[in-house]
Design an enzyme around this catalytic site. Structure first.
Site, PDB file in Angstrom:
ATOM      1  N   ASP A  50      29.887  29.082  45.487  1.00  0.00           N
ATOM      2  CA  ASP A  50      29.544  30.394  44.966  1.00  0.00           C
ATOM      3  C   ASP A  50      29.205  31.302  46.146  1.00  0.00           C
ATOM      4  OD1 ASP A  50      28.425  32.646  43.822  1.00  0.00           O
ATOM      5  OD2 ASP A  50      27.129  31.550  42.442  1.00  0.00           O
ATOM      6  N   ASN A  76      39.750  37.204  50.590  1.00  0.00           N
ATOM      7  CA  ASN A  76      40.176  37.920  49.387  1.00  0.00           C
ATOM      8  C   ASN A  76      39.064  38.056  48.353  1.00  0.00           C
ATOM      9  OD1 ASN A  76      42.372  38.615  47.140  1.00  0.00           O
ATOM     10  ND2 ASN A  76      41.138  36.916  46.364  1.00  0.00           N
ATOM     11  N   TYR A 136      29.422  48.729  45.874  1.00  0.00           N
ATOM     12  CA  TYR A 136      30.785  48.277  46.161  1.00  0.00           C
ATOM     13  C   TYR A 136      31.372  49.052  47.340  1.00  0.00           C
ATOM     14  CZ  TYR A 136      35.770  47.329  45.596  1.00  0.00           C
ATOM     15  OH  TYR A 136      37.080  46.979  45.829  1.00  0.00           O
ATOM     16  N   LYS A 140      32.412  47.390  51.086  1.00  0.00           N
ATOM     17  CA  LYS A 140      33.767  47.418  51.651  1.00  0.00           C
ATOM     18  C   LYS A 140      33.816  48.165  52.987  1.00  0.00           C
ATOM     19  CE  LYS A 140      35.851  44.811  48.781  1.00  0.00           C
ATOM     20  NZ  LYS A 140      36.394  43.517  49.241  1.00  0.00           N
ATOM     21  N   VAL A 167      45.021  47.743  41.523  1.00  0.00           N
ATOM     22  CA  VAL A 167      46.091  46.997  40.868  1.00  0.00           C
ATOM     23  C   VAL A 167      45.564  46.308  39.606  1.00  0.00           C
ATOM     24  CG1 VAL A 167      47.402  46.667  42.983  1.00  0.00           C
ATOM     25  CG2 VAL A 167      45.651  45.002  42.361  1.00  0.00           C
ATOM     26  N   THR A 169      44.560  43.640  37.996  1.00  0.00           N
ATOM     27  CA  THR A 169      43.997  42.296  37.987  1.00  0.00           C
ATOM     28  C   THR A 169      42.775  42.300  37.067  1.00  0.00           C
ATOM     29  OG1 THR A 169      42.547  42.789  39.860  1.00  0.00           O
ATOM     30  CG2 THR A 169      44.730  41.900  40.364  1.00  0.00           C
TER      31      THR A 169
END
Length: 240
Positions: A50, A76, A136, A140, A167, A169
């Protein structure tokens, strides 16, 4: 053929990259949170942990090192508007980078949202567990700066950043307008292409196999130095 580790490979872009690389004959090691998330692919092996927990991330790094030196590691794994965004998106890539044997290539997945990240590191709590607006974007930006810092520091390891786009996902949602195939193509190419095919050699910010604009702070050595210092203090692990 390349030996490649992909984190967060049970779903989404990680799974797509693992499938494509495995089908091309590369030796793929996947990271998943638990063994229950292992994809049904022809794999060299797997590691588990985790990534929101530093202790489990350290164990995953140890498991990965048992496979020997990787040709490429694709960072990723990531979360969006969830608790622990900084731990998964920034702290975990930092720890894996610092703890594992240096691979030949490092590829970090960022986002166009990193352009909205805050450069105020005094306001950052890398251990926060709440869902915070902007976490977030911040995570990044910091992951992008980490990649550029590694590119500057490690002469024998190249490091690049990929913006896969928005995208469709599980993270991006079914209505995302981006091309799913293009979303994983660049990191596969960076992991396996001949050295001479990748220009610049290191320190690139890529979108669909083209160099794109990144946040100016990410390339600032002073910002990188401060960020790495904060991550070293938070984790207790030095970046070599």
């Amino acid at each position: 053929m390349a030996l490649v580790l992909i984190t967060g490979a049970s779903t989404g872009l990680g799974l797509a990259a693992a499938r494509t690389l495995a089908e091309a004959g590369h030796e793929v090691v996947v990271h998943t949170r638990s063994i229950d998330g292992l994809p049904d692919l022809e794999l060299r092996g797997s590691v588990h942990g985790d990534l929101s927990r530093m202790d489990e991330t350290a164990v995953a790094a140890e498991q990965a090192d048992a496979f020997g030196r990787f040709d490429a590691v694709i960072h990723n794994a990531g979360v969006y508007r969830e608790p622990g965004a900084l731990q998964v998106n920034t702290v975990a890539p930092y720890l894996l980078t610092a703890l594992m044997s240096k691979p030949r290539r490092l590829i970090y997945l960022s986002s166009g949202y990193h352009l909205d990240g805050s450069t105020d590191l005094d306001a950052v709590d890398f251990g926060e567990t709440r869902v915070r607006p902007g976490a977030y974007e911040d995570s990044k930006l910091y992951e992008t700066a980490l990649a550029f810092a590694v590119a500057r520091r490690w002469a024998d390891t190249v490091a690049h950043v990929v913006d896969p786009g928005w995208v469709p996902t599980r993270m991006g949602g079914p209505g995302a307008p981006g091309d799913l195939e293009e979303g994983h193509r660049t990191q596969e190419w960076l992991a396996t292409a001949p050295d001479e095919a990748i220009v610049p050699r290191t320190g690139g910010y890529w979108h669909h196999r083209r160099i794109a604009r990144s946040h100016p702070a990410a390339s600032d050595p002073d910002f990188q130095y401060e960020l790495i210092g904060r991550l070293e203090a938070h984790t207790g692990v030095k970046l070599g």
